[in-house]
Design a protein around this motif. Sequence first.
Motif, mmCIF file in Angstrom:
data_model
loop_
_atom_site.group_PDB
_atom_site.id
_atom_site.type_symbol
_atom_site.label_atom_id
_atom_site.label_comp_id
_atom_site.label_asym_id
_atom_site.label_seq_id
_atom_site.Cartn_x
_atom_site.Cartn_y
_atom_site.Cartn_z
ATOM 1 N N PHE A 11 -7.182 -21.511 -16.753
ATOM 2 C CA PHE A 11 -8.556 -21.037 -16.868
ATOM 3 C C PHE A 11 -8.568 -19.740 -17.678
ATOM 4 N N SER A 12 -9.464 -19.674 -18.642
ATOM 5 C CA SER A 12 -9.503 -18.479 -19.485
ATOM 6 C C SER A 12 -10.103 -17.280 -18.759
ATOM 7 N N ASP A 13 -10.955 -17.517 -17.792
ATOM 8 C CA ASP A 13 -11.596 -16.447 -17.028
ATOM 9 C C ASP A 13 -11.377 -16.680 -15.539
ATOM 10 N N PRO A 14 -11.518 -15.623 -14.738
ATOM 11 C CA PRO A 14 -11.452 -15.826 -13.279
ATOM 12 C C PRO A 14 -12.575 -16.746 -12.807
ATOM 13 N N LEU A 15 -12.314 -17.486 -11.735
ATOM 14 C CA LEU A 15 -13.303 -18.405 -11.187
ATOM 15 C C LEU A 15 -14.199 -17.694 -10.178
ATOM 16 N N ASP A 16 -15.403 -18.232 -9.976
ATOM 17 C CA ASP A 16 -16.376 -17.652 -9.055
ATOM 18 C C ASP A 16 -16.219 -18.247 -7.659
ATOM 19 N N TYR A 17 -16.215 -17.371 -6.657
ATOM 20 C CA TYR A 17 -16.141 -17.789 -5.259
ATOM 21 C C TYR A 17 -17.136 -16.970 -4.445
ATOM 22 N N LEU A 18 -17.580 -17.560 -3.350
ATOM 23 C CA LEU A 18 -18.461 -16.848 -2.421
ATOM 24 C C LEU A 18 -17.608 -16.126 -1.380
ATOM 25 N N PRO A 19 -18.049 -14.961 -0.927
ATOM 26 C CA PRO A 19 -17.292 -14.270 0.126
ATOM 27 C C PRO A 19 -17.424 -14.999 1.457
ATOM 28 N N ASN A 20 -16.422 -14.842 2.281
ATOM 29 C CA ASN A 20 -16.448 -15.393 3.628
ATOM 30 C C ASN A 20 -17.229 -14.413 4.492
ATOM 31 N N GLY A 21 -18.185 -14.881 5.261
ATOM 32 C CA GLY A 21 -19.043 -14.009 6.053
ATOM 33 C C GLY A 21 -18.306 -13.180 7.088
ATOM 34 N N ASN A 22 -17.138 -13.649 7.534
ATOM 35 C CA ASN A 22 -16.394 -12.942 8.572
ATOM 36 C C ASN A 22 -15.522 -11.824 8.030
ATOM 37 N N GLU A 23 -15.340 -11.792 6.719
ATOM 38 C CA GLU A 23 -14.419 -10.822 6.135
ATOM 39 C C GLU A 23 -15.074 -9.464 5.957
ATOM 40 N N LEU A 54 -23.018 -19.912 -13.011
ATOM 41 C CA LEU A 54 -22.804 -21.325 -12.731
ATOM 42 C C LEU A 54 -23.915 -21.890 -11.855
ATOM 43 N N LYS A 55 -24.262 -23.129 -12.113
ATOM 44 C CA LYS A 55 -25.365 -23.785 -11.396
ATOM 45 C C LYS A 55 -24.891 -24.619 -10.208
ATOM 46 N N HIS A 56 -23.615 -25.024 -10.225
ATOM 47 C CA HIS A 56 -23.137 -25.907 -9.154
ATOM 48 C C HIS A 56 -22.747 -25.108 -7.917
ATOM 49 N N LYS A 57 -22.454 -25.833 -6.860
ATOM 50 C CA LYS A 57 -22.123 -25.208 -5.585
ATOM 51 C C LYS A 57 -20.778 -24.497 -5.669
ATOM 52 N N LEU A 58 -20.748 -23.246 -5.227
ATOM 53 C CA LEU A 58 -19.519 -22.464 -5.223
ATOM 54 C C LEU A 58 -18.825 -22.592 -3.869
ATOM 55 N N LYS A 59 -17.497 -22.516 -3.873
ATOM 56 C CA LYS A 59 -16.718 -22.569 -2.638
ATOM 57 C C LYS A 59 -16.523 -21.155 -2.095
ATOM 58 N N SER A 60 -16.291 -21.074 -0.793
ATOM 59 C CA SER A 60 -16.024 -19.790 -0.153
ATOM 60 C C SER A 60 -14.524 -19.539 -0.102
ATOM 61 N N ILE A 61 -14.158 -18.275 -0.040
ATOM 62 C CA ILE A 61 -12.744 -17.941 0.072
ATOM 63 C C ILE A 61 -12.240 -18.337 1.456
ATOM 64 N N ILE A 62 -10.928 -18.423 1.616
ATOM 65 C CA ILE A 62 -10.315 -18.754 2.900
ATOM 66 C C ILE A 62 -10.044 -17.469 3.693
ATOM 67 N N ARG A 63 -9.284 -16.558 3.089
ATOM 68 C CA ARG A 63 -8.975 -15.290 3.759
ATOM 69 C C ARG A 63 -8.435 -14.274 2.758
ATOM 70 N N ILE A 64 -8.432 -13.018 3.184
ATOM 71 C CA ILE A 64 -7.876 -11.931 2.382
ATOM 72 C C ILE A 64 -6.423 -11.722 2.806
ATOM 73 N N VAL A 65 -5.527 -11.621 1.844
ATOM 74 C CA VAL A 65 -4.116 -11.379 2.141
ATOM 75 C C VAL A 65 -3.882 -9.889 2.380
#
Length: 140
Positions: A11-23, A54-65
């Motif tokens: 991927f030429s650019d970083p991908l978009d993700y939604l934050p996890n509400g618990n983080e 982006l117009k499509h549905k974004l995924k949420s992150i799993i966790r912060i390391v």
Amino acid sequence: MILKIAVPGIFSDPLDYLPNGNEGKYSIGQRIIVPLRNKHVCGILFDIQQNSDLKHKLKSIIRIVDEQPKLKKSYINLLKWLANYYHYPIYKVCEAALPNSFLLGEQLIKPYKTIYQKYEIDYLAVSYTHLRAHETGRNL
């Protein structure tokens, strides 16, 4: 809030993700576990934006390391510049610049003390002494 995360791939650019509400708080330079296709991978947070193009549905992150960012913003900016200048995928630049264990999301271990640090010996003085001994042909 949209998290721009560099993930393994071409991927030429970083991908978009939604934050996890618990983080908690997000900081640029943190390692974050995210879903990519059918697996979880470790990515690096490169930017935080308010909205996505982006117009499509974004995924949420799993966790912060890492609770605290392991990479400084200036280093992130350097990696972005390298990827842009050489027209190279952002994560491939990260692979070239960072250790593999860091990219896999492993916990970082404190480095072992060198013998110079352990016994509080001045490294330059020891190096100079060895250099002088080599020049004169003496053994230490």
